[in-house]
Design an enzyme around this catalytic site. Structure first.
Site, short mmCIF file in Angstrom:
data_model
loop_
_atom_site.label_atom_id
_atom_site.label_comp_id
_atom_site.label_asym_id
_atom_site.label_seq_id
_atom_site.Cartn_x
_atom_site.Cartn_y
_atom_site.Cartn_z
N HIS A 104 0.84 -1.20 0.00
CA HIS A 104 0.00 0.00 0.00
C HIS A 104 0.88 1.25 0.00
O HIS A 104 1.98 1.25 0.55
CB HIS A 104 -0.88 0.05 1.25
N ARG A 150 -3.40 3.38 0.30
CA ARG A 150 -3.33 2.99 1.71
C ARG A 150 -4.68 2.46 2.17
O ARG A 150 -5.70 3.14 2.07
CB ARG A 150 -2.92 4.19 2.56
N ALA A 151 -4.69 1.25 2.70
CA ALA A 151 -5.96 0.60 3.05
C ALA A 151 -6.70 1.36 4.14
O ALA A 151 -7.92 1.56 4.05
CB ALA A 151 -5.69 -0.83 3.49
N HIS A 204 -10.28 -6.62 1.60
CA HIS A 204 -9.52 -5.81 2.55
C HIS A 204 -10.38 -4.68 3.10
O HIS A 204 -10.82 -3.81 2.35
CB HIS A 204 -8.30 -5.22 1.85
N HIS A 249 -3.39 -11.11 5.11
CA HIS A 249 -2.96 -11.32 6.50
C HIS A 249 -3.00 -12.80 6.86
O HIS A 249 -3.41 -13.19 7.95
CB HIS A 249 -3.83 -10.49 7.45
N GLU A 292 3.00 -6.53 2.95
CA GLU A 292 2.27 -5.34 3.39
C GLU A 292 3.20 -4.27 3.99
O GLU A 292 2.81 -3.49 4.83
CB GLU A 292 1.17 -5.70 4.39
N ARG A 345 5.59 -2.01 11.82
CA ARG A 345 6.79 -1.43 11.22
C ARG A 345 8.06 -1.60 12.06
O ARG A 345 9.12 -1.18 11.64
CB ARG A 345 6.56 0.07 10.97
#
Length: 343
Positions: free
Chosen positions: A8, A69-70, A176, A221, A282, A288
């Site tokens: 994303h 970006r989701a 998603h 996921h 992802e 992160r």
């Protein structure tokens, strides 16, 4: 070649994000938002080369399927017109990234699924993105409400117009959700996994792929909680008088490898047929940080797959399928897009 099916634009230029805030504020005030800002190619390069592209190079990822970006899709914010405009702006920005970095980023579309609206605008935006801009897939939100689950299940015929367009265009959808609008669901820790698992169970209960045998859906996921509870879903299918999940749902459904520890990847690869697993990370996304137990980033999922292959859980052929072959098969427009970019 290593192809990441799940990326994303989480580092989009600040001007893009600021305009979204202005758009929403204008809708709330009943006024007209300002014009969309001019964003230079250099601004885009700056946001990509220090983040996604740098990490791709460091981790040996050749190509990323790249979508807006989701968490920012947020179709529950504003109305149908707001959602459509935001989707088009976001998709156009992702298209610019793919144009600036041909063969490294391949675009995947956001759809303007405003709660309560039909899918006419979503079908039109999907067609625009695929036919005019070269997109190879889309993200399909199973709950545009942001956590209220007010939409019918994915097997309901109200979803069929977008499915039929996907089949006609020969593109898959990644199922998603976006940001959570309710405090009971943490977005990435609860809502995303909840939605992945819920979508799978909806598909177990219905006969969507009997009606549309060429439809392909990617549940991200790692499939949510599904692989961990594989016996539960096999048992429920039997109790509900449904065919085995392996011969119905899993003929058309695929999971990615966005699972952020080794035991999770090992479980996924042990339980789910390799042909149904697509490499994904992802990044830069939900998690992160660096895992203090390994010293590596949680979302460096290539390491987990390589470790599984090294211990014999994947043959050389299966490893190649997970990293490249399966993604090409599920996203058939990807091959021509990469060929056109000389990849």
């Amino acid at each position: 070649m290593i192809i990441d099916c799940h990326g994303h634009y989480t580092t989009a230029p600040a001007a893009h994000t600021a305009w979204r805030e202005q758009q929403v504020a204008a809708w709330e005030a009943g006024t007209t938002p300002p014009p969309y800002p001019a964003i230079s190619d250099d601004e885009i390069r700056e946001t990509i080369e220090g983040s996604q592209l740098r990490l791709m190079d460091e981790r040996g990822i050749d190509v990323t399927l790249f979508s807006p970006r989701a968490s920012a899709m947020a179709p529950h914010v504003g109305d149908a017109a707001v959602s459509l405009e935001w989707s088009r702006r976001s998709n156009d920005l992702v298209h610019r990234v793919a144009t600036l970095y041909p063969g490294r980023f391949v675009p995947v579309a956001q759809l303007p699924q405003s709660p309560g609206a039909d899918l006419t605008a979503s079908v039109a935006e999907l067609r625009r993105c695929v036919e005019e801009l070269g997109f190879v897939g889309c993200n399909l939100n199973p709950d545009p409400s942001g956590g209220s689950w007010s939409s019918p299940p994915l097997t309901d015929r109200s979803w069929y117009p977008v499915y039929e367009a996907m089949v006609e265009l020969d593109v898959p959808a990644m199922v998603h959700v976006s940001a959570s609008a309710t405090p009971v669901f943490h977005a990435t820790g609860a809502y995303y996994i909840n939605a992945d698992t819920t979508a799978f169970m909806q598909l177990v209960q219905g006969d969507l792929f009997g009606d549309l045998p060429d439809l392909r859906l990617v549940i991200p996921h790692g499939g949510g909680a599904v692989p961990y509870h594989w016996g539960r879903y096999r048992g429920l299918a039997d109790m509900l008088g449904r065919p085995p999940v392996e011969t119905t749902v899993m003929t058309n459904v695929f999971f990615d490898t966005c699972v952020y520890h080794q035991p999770g990847i090992d479980l996924l690869l042990d339980v789910v047929d390799t042909r149904n697993v697509l490499f994904g990370s992802e990044m830069v996304g939900a998690v992160r940080g660096i895992d203090p137990r390994t010293g590596h980033h949680f979302d460096d999922t290539r390491r987990y797959v390589e470790a599984a292959a090294a211990r014999g859980a994947l043959s050389g052929e299966a490893r190649a399928a997970v990293f490249e072959g399966n993604v090409r098969r599920v996203y058939p427009r990807l091959g021509p897009a990469l060929a056109a970019a000389g990849r």
